[in-house]
Design an enzyme around this catalytic site. Structure first.
Site, PDB file in Angstrom:
ATOM      1  N   GLU A 339       4.342  64.102  31.482  1.00  0.00           N
ATOM      2  CA  GLU A 339       3.170  64.437  32.314  1.00  0.00           C
ATOM      3  C   GLU A 339       1.888  64.617  31.498  1.00  0.00           C
ATOM      4  O   GLU A 339       1.175  65.607  31.648  1.00  0.00           O
ATOM      5  CB  GLU A 339       3.463  65.693  33.146  1.00  0.00           C
ATOM      6  CG  GLU A 339       4.690  65.521  34.023  1.00  0.00           C
ATOM      7  CD  GLU A 339       4.997  66.732  34.907  1.00  0.00           C
ATOM      8  OE1 GLU A 339       4.347  67.769  34.734  1.00  0.00           O
ATOM      9  OE2 GLU A 339       5.893  66.615  35.762  1.00  0.00           O
ATOM     10  N   ASN A 383       7.053  59.944  30.333  1.00  0.00           N
ATOM     11  CA  ASN A 383       7.499  60.207  31.701  1.00  0.00           C
ATOM     12  C   ASN A 383       6.358  60.851  32.488  1.00  0.00           C
ATOM     13  O   ASN A 383       5.618  61.670  31.948  1.00  0.00           O
ATOM     14  CB  ASN A 383       8.707  61.167  31.642  1.00  0.00           C
ATOM     15  CG  ASN A 383       9.389  61.361  32.972  1.00  0.00           C
ATOM     16  OD1 ASN A 383       9.529  60.406  33.749  1.00  0.00           O
ATOM     17  ND2 ASN A 383       9.825  62.579  33.260  1.00  0.00           N
ATOM     18  N   HIS A 418       9.073  61.820  42.587  1.00  0.00           N
ATOM     19  CA  HIS A 418       9.228  62.923  43.539  1.00  0.00           C
ATOM     20  C   HIS A 418       8.382  62.533  44.754  1.00  0.00           C
ATOM     21  O   HIS A 418       7.158  62.615  44.713  1.00  0.00           O
ATOM     22  CB  HIS A 418       8.714  64.229  42.946  1.00  0.00           C
ATOM     23  CG  HIS A 418       9.555  64.737  41.821  1.00  0.00           C
ATOM     24  ND1 HIS A 418      10.853  65.150  42.013  1.00  0.00           N
ATOM     25  CD2 HIS A 418       9.302  64.885  40.496  1.00  0.00           C
ATOM     26  CE1 HIS A 418      11.361  65.549  40.855  1.00  0.00           C
ATOM     27  NE2 HIS A 418      10.440  65.392  39.918  1.00  0.00           N
ATOM     28  N   GLU A 446      13.446  61.041  38.127  1.00  0.00           N
ATOM     29  CA  GLU A 446      13.579  62.295  38.878  1.00  0.00           C
ATOM     30  C   GLU A 446      13.494  62.074  40.385  1.00  0.00           C
ATOM     31  O   GLU A 446      12.929  62.896  41.110  1.00  0.00           O
ATOM     32  CB  GLU A 446      12.487  63.292  38.433  1.00  0.00           C
ATOM     33  CG  GLU A 446      12.448  63.511  36.934  1.00  0.00           C
ATOM     34  CD  GLU A 446      11.472  64.585  36.475  1.00  0.00           C
ATOM     35  OE1 GLU A 446      10.964  65.343  37.326  1.00  0.00           O
ATOM     36  OE2 GLU A 446      11.220  64.660  35.273  1.00  0.00           O
ATOM     37  N   ASP A 448      13.593  62.178  44.142  1.00  0.00           N
ATOM     38  CA  ASP A 448      14.050  62.931  45.311  1.00  0.00           C
ATOM     39  C   ASP A 448      13.076  62.636  46.441  1.00  0.00           C
ATOM     40  O   ASP A 448      11.931  62.278  46.204  1.00  0.00           O
ATOM     41  CB  ASP A 448      14.256  64.432  45.058  1.00  0.00           C
ATOM     42  CG  ASP A 448      13.057  65.175  44.500  1.00  0.00           C
ATOM     43  OD1 ASP A 448      11.956  64.588  44.436  1.00  0.00           O
ATOM     44  OD2 ASP A 448      13.210  66.357  44.137  1.00  0.00           O
TER      45      ASP A 448
HETATM   46  C1  XIL Z   1      11.762  71.477  37.421  1.00  0.00           C
HETATM   47  C2  XIL Z   1      13.138  72.110  37.513  1.00  0.00           C
HETATM   48  O1  XIL Z   1      13.967  71.329  38.331  1.00  0.00           O
HETATM   49  C3  XIL Z   1      13.002  73.516  38.064  1.00  0.00           C
HETATM   50  O2  XIL Z   1      14.266  74.165  38.046  1.00  0.00           O
HETATM   51  C4  XIL Z   1      11.997  74.309  37.241  1.00  0.00           C
HETATM   52  O3  XIL Z   1      11.791  75.573  37.838  1.00  0.00           O
HETATM   53  C5  XIL Z   1      10.674  73.571  37.165  1.00  0.00           C
HETATM   54  O4  XIL Z   1      10.893  72.273  36.640  1.00  0.00           O
HETATM   55  N1  XIL Z   1       8.908  67.321  36.741  1.00  0.00           N
HETATM   56  C6  XIL Z   1       9.695  67.473  35.642  1.00  0.00           C
HETATM   57  C7  XIL Z   1      10.852  68.395  35.683  1.00  0.00           C
HETATM   58  O5  XIL Z   1       9.514  66.747  34.647  1.00  0.00           O
HETATM   59  O6  XIL Z   1      11.098  68.974  34.437  1.00  0.00           O
HETATM   60  C8  XIL Z   1      10.669  69.473  36.715  1.00  0.00           C
HETATM   61  O7  XIL Z   1      11.867  70.226  36.793  1.00  0.00           O
HETATM   62  C9  XIL Z   1      10.314  68.850  38.041  1.00  0.00           C
HETATM   63  C10 XIL Z   1       8.997  68.112  37.934  1.00  0.00           C
END
Ligand code: XIL
Length: 685
Positions: A339, A383, A418, A446, A448
């Protein structure tokens, strides 16, 4: 209290009896598991704890500075627990659950809360403290906002991870108010997945991974994970705060537990993450407690800390599991930087502490340190999230192109994905195609898919039609990704089952429900013809004291030969036909605990073309826009203004433009109720 109580109210015998009941039931389940090939579903839940405070404290104790006693006023009976003398938010009332809770079993906790008369309101929490190897962890099961002197019924579900000792407790977010607690009922149920289902990894031609927490390895969860995934990503355990909480103290135990499990189950591990602006301890950016400056000495110190951290991680896994790329070591990829893009900055780079002290050079340095430390066998990834939006795609692409041109060892580009139902899949494909032109591999890191379209929606369980829509969305997303399979190193979903998502409760963004049963989302990937035949997820057990909770067994699915997918369309709002300047705005958000991403689709429903436009709306819950894209964004108080970018100012009649922003909120995120385009109110929907 109801007259027909299923259990006597004296605590100890009940706990003992209930624990024995659960233990017996679980033994019985074990027998069942070994005698049947593929049992699926859940055992009937057993009550493991009940406290009505009608004949004493029922085993509850003070936590911290608080004191506890019983009162004569109950939620529905004669007594309740009164917690007084609280000083800090974590002072409260606790009950030890070391002998009651079992790791990997899912508990439903029901209780009633209020404040004494005249005490105003407070935000309360129901939490668990788990201690393992001398390390405490504190988990909030639920936060109940605005508790007043009226009794409020609260329900939460919880699946404990491993512990040596554990306690369930009531505390507050910040207020030291006195608190009353009554009619606590905890029931436990152990879910078993259906292991006769096709593994997701068989249905996806790219290696399929799931991001996990230690709890996901236990019991039925571990079985489900091992059945469907061929690689894992640690959800939190390899982040800087987990690995090096204080300078020079490296704590690998939690991460190693996941890697060991991966090895036992013949899986690969995708490491996440060496550098981030979040979950990174403050000490990285301080010298003797003071913020690092941009002096050469401070820059050298921070670079050295970065190098040391990366080397320590690389060395630890080489020493523990053997050289990277050899059969004993399952780590094949690592997110090096996470990020780092901010499209609202002129250079497209996030203004993090890393950037403040070192400027943009830290990104290339991180990759060079990682290559030197891990060697050539570990794929080094960058990422980021929202990479599908054109405004984010452009600086991401530019950064990776520049890094490659400088010979920086970037092997892969990660797209977090996400998203929420309805986010444009063609937009994702455009991003993938843009990176296909570069000499890199890619990964979905990631994924979802929130069932909430926006923050205005809220539910315990998404409606059935939304779960179907989510199934079709997963189908379409995976079908698109399959078209680009040769460009991908892996596809990872951020979580195993809905009860443990990082998104807000009710988002239900994953493939399996909290009872470990396949959702339409699973069928969307594995066999879309069965999306519509998937039963509504098993309802969660509601703990109501006095009523024995029952779990409806998941009905078996009869394959329906041809189910015509119907996705409920967003109801269209008919504009007044005569208005040449009519508009419509659709506003969707994807929320997490303190932040959100908003997508805003602006449609010109009028009869005249626009050349240049300005959208205004209000964020009335104190939300702040932190970065926006595809428009220039400003905020003054609650009022937000978005003006077209150079390339999207022309909006023909019937034309739409997608813009968006990231925002922060402090707990609630009410959606704007009205929008205006050039001062003309727009229809919403
Ligand atoms: C999230 C975790 O899933 C949570 O448990 C934590 O509280 C916060 O981080 N982007 C990312 C991940 O790169 O590391 C994050 O994970 C979600 C967003």
């Amino acid at each position: 209290m109801p007259s027909a109580r299923p259990v006597p109210s004296a605590l100890r015998p009940v706990v003992a009896a209930a624990a024995a009941l659960v233990a017996l039931a679980l033994v019985a389940a074990g027998a069942l598991v070994s005698s049947l090939a593929t049992p699926a579903g859940a055992l009937s839940p057993a009550v493991v704890l009940t406290s009505d405070f009608e004949s004493g404290l029922d085993g509850w104790q003070a936590r911290g500075a608080a004191s506890v006693s019983t009162t004569a006023t109950g939620a529905r009976g004669a007594g309740s627990l009164l917690v007084q003398d609280r000083v800090d938010p974590w002072d409260g009332a606790l009950i030890p659950v070391t002998e009651i809770f079992e790791p990997g079993t899912t508990y439903t906790i029901g209780l009633w809360l209020r404040l004494p008369d005249g005490a105003g309101t407070a935000d309360l929490r129901v939490s668990v403290q788990r201690d393992l190897d001398g390390q405490p962890s504190y988990e909030t099961l639920t936060t109940v906002e605005g508790v007043s002197s009226q009794w409020r019924q609260v329900t939460a579900t919880y699946t404990p991870g491993l512990f040596d000792t554990a306690s369930l407790y009531v505390e507050s977010v910040s207020s030291p108010a006195d608190v009353m607690v009554d009619d606590v009922l905890v029931s436990g149920v152990r879910y078993t997945p259906d292991l006769s289902l096709t593994p997701v990894s068989d249905a996806v031609s790219v290696p399929f991974g799931i991001a996990v927490e230690p709890q996901d390895l236990l019991g039925g969860r571990g079985d489900l994970l091992a059945h469907h995934a061929e690689q894992i990503t640690p959800g939190n355990q390899m982040k800087p705060d987990a690995i090096q909480p204080t300078e020079g103290t490296f704590t690998f135990a939690a991460a190693d537990g996941l890697v060991d499990w991966a090895i036992e189950h013949d899986m690969r591990v995708y490491g996440h993450t060496l550098l981030w602006h979040q979950q990174t301890p403050d000490w990285f950016f301080q010298r003797d407690g003071a913020a690092l400056t941009t002096s050469a000495a401070d820059q050298a110190l921070l670079r050295e800390r970065l190098r040391t951290h990366i080397e320590a991680v690389a060395d630890h896994y080489r020493e523990t599991y053997g050289e990277y790329g050899t059969p004993g070591n399952p780590i094949f990829a690592f997110d090096v930087v996470n990020e780092v893009i901010d499209e609202s900055q002129p250079d497209g780079l996030r203004r993090s502490e890393w950037y403040r002290v070192l400027g943009p050079s830290y990104i290339a340095d991180a990759f060079r340190y990682a290559r030197a430390a891990f060697g050539p066998e570990v794929l080094l990834f960058i990422n980021d999230y929202n990479t599908e939006y054109p405004d984010k795609r452009a600086p991401y692409l530019r950064l990776v192109t520049d890094l490659l041109a400088q010979g920086v060892p970037v092997d892969g580009v990660g797209h977090q994905l996400h998203v929420e139902v309805g986010r444009s899949i063609p937009m994702v494909e455009d991003t993938i195609e843009a990176f296909e032109a570069l000499d890199v591999t890619q990964a979905v890191t990631e994924l979802d898919v929130s069932a909430y379209r926006d923050s205005g929606e809220s539910w315990t369980q998404p409606p059935a039609d939304r779960l179907l829509e989510q199934g079709y969305y997963y189908r379409d997303m995976l079908a698109m990704l399959e078209r680009h399979a040769s460009s991908f190193e892996s596809i990872t979903i951020w979580g195993l089952e809905d009860s443990r998502t990082w998104l807000r409760s009710g988002a239900a963004p994953l493939l399996f429900d909290g009872a470990l049963q396949a959702k339409p989302a699973y069928w969307g990937i594995v066999d879309p013809s069965r999306i519509g035949a998937t039963p509504t997820p098993t309802p969660s057990v509601t703990a109501t004291p006095g009523v024995t909770p029952t779990v409806t067994p998941t009905p078996s699915v009869t394959p329906t030969p041809s189910v015509t997918p119907t996705v409920t369309a967003t109801p269209s709002v008919t504009p007044t036909p005569a208005d040449p300047r009519a508009c419509r705005v659709a506003y969707t958000t994807n929320d997490w605990n303190t932040g959100f991403t908003a997508g805003v689709r602006v449609t010109n429903t009028g009869t005249s073309a626009l050349s240049g436009w300005t959208l205004t709306f209000s964020l009335d819950g104190g939300q702040r826009v932190t970065q926006g894209w595809s428009a220039s964004w400003t905020q003054s108080g609650a009022r937000v203004t978005a003006t077209n970018a150079a390339w999207n100012g022309s909006l023909a009649p019937g034309g739409s433009v997608d813009i968006g922003f990231n925002g922060s909120h402090t707990g609630s995120n009410p959606r704007p109720t009205s929008f205006a385009l050039g001062g003309v109110p727009c229809a919403v929907g």
